[in-house]
Design an enzyme around this catalytic site. Structure first.
Site, PDB file in Angstrom:
ATOM      1  N   ARG A   1     -13.987 -35.399 -23.552  1.00 10.89           N
ATOM      2  CA  ARG A   1     -15.137 -34.656 -24.439  1.00 10.89           C
ATOM      3  C   ARG A   1     -15.380 -33.354 -23.804  1.00 10.89           C
ATOM      4  O   ARG A   1     -15.768 -33.246 -22.657  1.00 10.89           O
ATOM      5  CB  ARG A   1     -16.259 -35.691 -24.568  1.00 10.89           C
ATOM      6  CG  ARG A   1     -16.299 -36.698 -25.622  1.00 10.89           C
ATOM      7  CD  ARG A   1     -15.998 -36.341 -26.987  1.00 10.89           C
ATOM      8  NE  ARG A   1     -16.097 -37.537 -27.814  1.00 10.89           N
ATOM      9  CZ  ARG A   1     -14.844 -37.997 -28.266  1.00 10.89           C
ATOM     10  NH1 ARG A   1     -13.827 -37.403 -27.868  1.00 10.89           N
ATOM     11  NH2 ARG A   1     -14.926 -39.056 -28.995  1.00 10.89           N
TER      12      ARG A   1
ATOM     13  N   GLU B   1     -17.241 -27.784 -30.675  1.00  8.34           N
ATOM     14  CA  GLU B   1     -16.102 -27.909 -31.487  1.00  8.34           C
ATOM     15  C   GLU B   1     -16.558 -27.466 -32.776  1.00  8.34           C
ATOM     16  O   GLU B   1     -17.644 -27.851 -33.406  1.00  8.34           O
ATOM     17  CB  GLU B   1     -15.418 -29.078 -31.386  1.00  8.34           C
ATOM     18  CG  GLU B   1     -14.686 -29.387 -30.283  1.00  8.34           C
ATOM     19  CD  GLU B   1     -13.965 -30.634 -29.872  1.00  8.34           C
ATOM     20  OE1 GLU B   1     -14.230 -31.475 -30.961  1.00  8.34           O
ATOM     21  OE2 GLU B   1     -13.878 -31.263 -28.756  1.00  8.34           O
TER      22      GLU B   1
ATOM     23  N   HIS C   1      -8.381 -30.330 -30.424  1.00  8.06           N
ATOM     24  CA  HIS C   1      -8.712 -31.584 -30.334  1.00  8.06           C
ATOM     25  C   HIS C   1      -7.704 -32.610 -31.197  1.00  8.06           C
ATOM     26  O   HIS C   1      -8.131 -33.159 -32.036  1.00  8.06           O
ATOM     27  CB  HIS C   1     -10.243 -32.062 -31.030  1.00  8.06           C
ATOM     28  CG  HIS C   1     -10.845 -33.526 -30.599  1.00  8.06           C
ATOM     29  ND1 HIS C   1     -12.169 -33.365 -30.308  1.00  8.06           N
ATOM     30  CD2 HIS C   1     -10.309 -34.566 -30.308  1.00  8.06           C
ATOM     31  CE1 HIS C   1     -12.602 -34.739 -29.924  1.00  8.06           C
ATOM     32  NE2 HIS C   1     -11.394 -35.486 -30.047  1.00  8.06           N
TER      33      HIS C   1
HETATM   34  C1  8YV Z   1     -10.563 -38.155 -32.926  1.00  8.55           C
HETATM   35  C2  8YV Z   1     -11.271 -38.840 -30.516  1.00  8.55           C
HETATM   36  O1  8YV Z   1     -10.191 -36.847 -32.999  1.00  8.55           O
HETATM   37  O2  8YV Z   1     -11.116 -41.372 -30.636  1.00  8.55           O
HETATM   38  C3  8YV Z   1     -11.660 -40.479 -30.194  1.00  8.55           C
HETATM   39  O3  8YV Z   1     -12.560 -40.522 -29.426  1.00  8.55           O
HETATM   40  O4  8YV Z   1     -11.782 -37.999 -30.194  1.00  8.55           O
HETATM   41  C4  8YV Z   1     -10.254 -38.684 -31.346  1.00  8.55           C
HETATM   42  O5  8YV Z   1      -9.314 -39.745 -31.405  1.00  8.55           O
HETATM   43  C5  8YV Z   1     -11.664 -38.331 -33.491  1.00  8.55           C
HETATM   44  O6  8YV Z   1     -12.512 -39.212 -33.352  1.00  8.55           O
HETATM   45  C6  8YV Z   1     -11.341 -38.179 -34.978  1.00  8.55           C
HETATM   46  O7  8YV Z   1     -12.396 -37.937 -35.844  1.00  8.55           O
END
Ligand code: 8YV
Length: 306
Positions: free
Chosen positions: A225, A254, A272
């Protein structure tokens, strides 16, 4: 017509949106207005916040199913206080995120993206020589946060011949060297790979001190993150040559990436995409649907968060 029990909070990937609409006739939170009665399950995705305001707006809410392994977008403490349970999508994305992490480690060390940009600019054709880069074999890769994905990254990089070190709050039952702080890990590492969850507990865990411990020959990779890294401190460390480069798949705000990073040759920037493969995103979506089904049928989630 039956009253919908599932609501979509913010945009989701088309496959999941379609399944939610077909199976559950799930409206989006933006469209429900005051027709919130009976909406028991909210489906969230990356970047969609589910906090006290969203919970207030859904008086019958009993479960939040999050599309993503990270759930710093959901106020779990507030949900727990209200008796609302939360699920995420662990395991199904481990390989995809680990692959991308390794790709960034190799990219920053070998200068793959930088070399590609250099060739396209015509510098090879003009007789230039791309500078020599660094071997992964023999390098120490520090894993900050040895969870499921951290282990998968470490195992992959061992095959590349890297030495593995790690920091997590408690030492794990593994043969890799544990360091008791992020600074100590950074000092021992040629590449520091950030794999901790986001949220308050890890905010700016990678600060100027950690970057200085990594040093002018060290690289930072962040696939966790953006909040875990002090982005201003990172920009300053890069500008002043206090670290060698960075590979970043996540950012503090982001989809906005600091202009200072966009201009640099010593960083690799990705939008991402850690889990963004067809197979993985479909598996994540299926797990969200399995959680909804289990909750509506039995009042239980398949993959509740801790
Ligand atoms: C995805 C992520 O981009 O799983 C996570 O925590 O950051 C990623 O897999 C995101 O959640 C998709 O919206």
């Amino acid at each position: 017509m039956t009253t919908p029990r599932v609501v979509r909070v913010g945009p989701l990937m088309p496959f999941l949106e379609e399944a939610l609409t077909t199976t559950y006739d799930a409206p989006s939170l933006a469209d429900v207005g005051d027709r919130t009665a009976g909406l028991e399950v909210a489906v969230a995705g990356g970047g969609t916040v589910v906090g006290a305001a969203e919970m207030d707006a859904l008086p019958d809410l009993r479960a939040v199913t999050n599309f993503g392994v990270g759930y710093d977008n959901v106020d779990v403490a507030e949900a727990t206080r209200r008796g609302i349970v939360v699920s995420n999508t662990p395991d199904v994305l481990t390989d995809a995120v680990a692959d991308l992490s390794v790709a960034l480690v190799v990219d920053v060390m070998r200068g793959i993206s930088a070399a590609e940009r250099w060739l396209r600019r015509g510098e090879w054709a003009a007789g230039g020589r791309f500078p020599l880069t660094r071997d992964v074999r023999g390098a120490t890769v520090g894993i900050l946060g040895l969870g499921r994905i951290g282990r998968a990254v470490a195992e992959r990089l061992e095959v590349f011949g890297a030495e593995i070190a790690y920091h997590s709050r408690r030492p794990k039952d593994v043969a890799w060297a544990h360091h008791d702080s992020p600074v100590a890990l950074a000092e021992a590492s040629d590449v520091l790979v950030v794999l901790t969850p986001g949220g308050e507990g890890t905010e700016h865990l990678v600060d100027a001190k950690v970057l200085d411990a990594l040093g002018p020959e060290g690289y930072l990779v962040n696939v966790a993150r953006g909040s875990v890294v002090d982005e201003d401190a990172l920009v300053a460390a890069l500008e002043e040559g206090r670290i060698a480069g960075a590979g970043l798949d996540v950012f503090a705000d982001e989809p906005h990436v600091p202009a200072a990073l966009l201009e640099r040759e010593d960083v690799v920037l990705l939008p991402h995409v850690g889990s963004a493969t067809v197979q993985t995103r479909e598996a994540m979506a299926r797990l969200v649907l399995d959680n909804i089904e289990a909750f509506l049928e039995r009042g239980e989630l398949v993959t509740p968060v801790d």
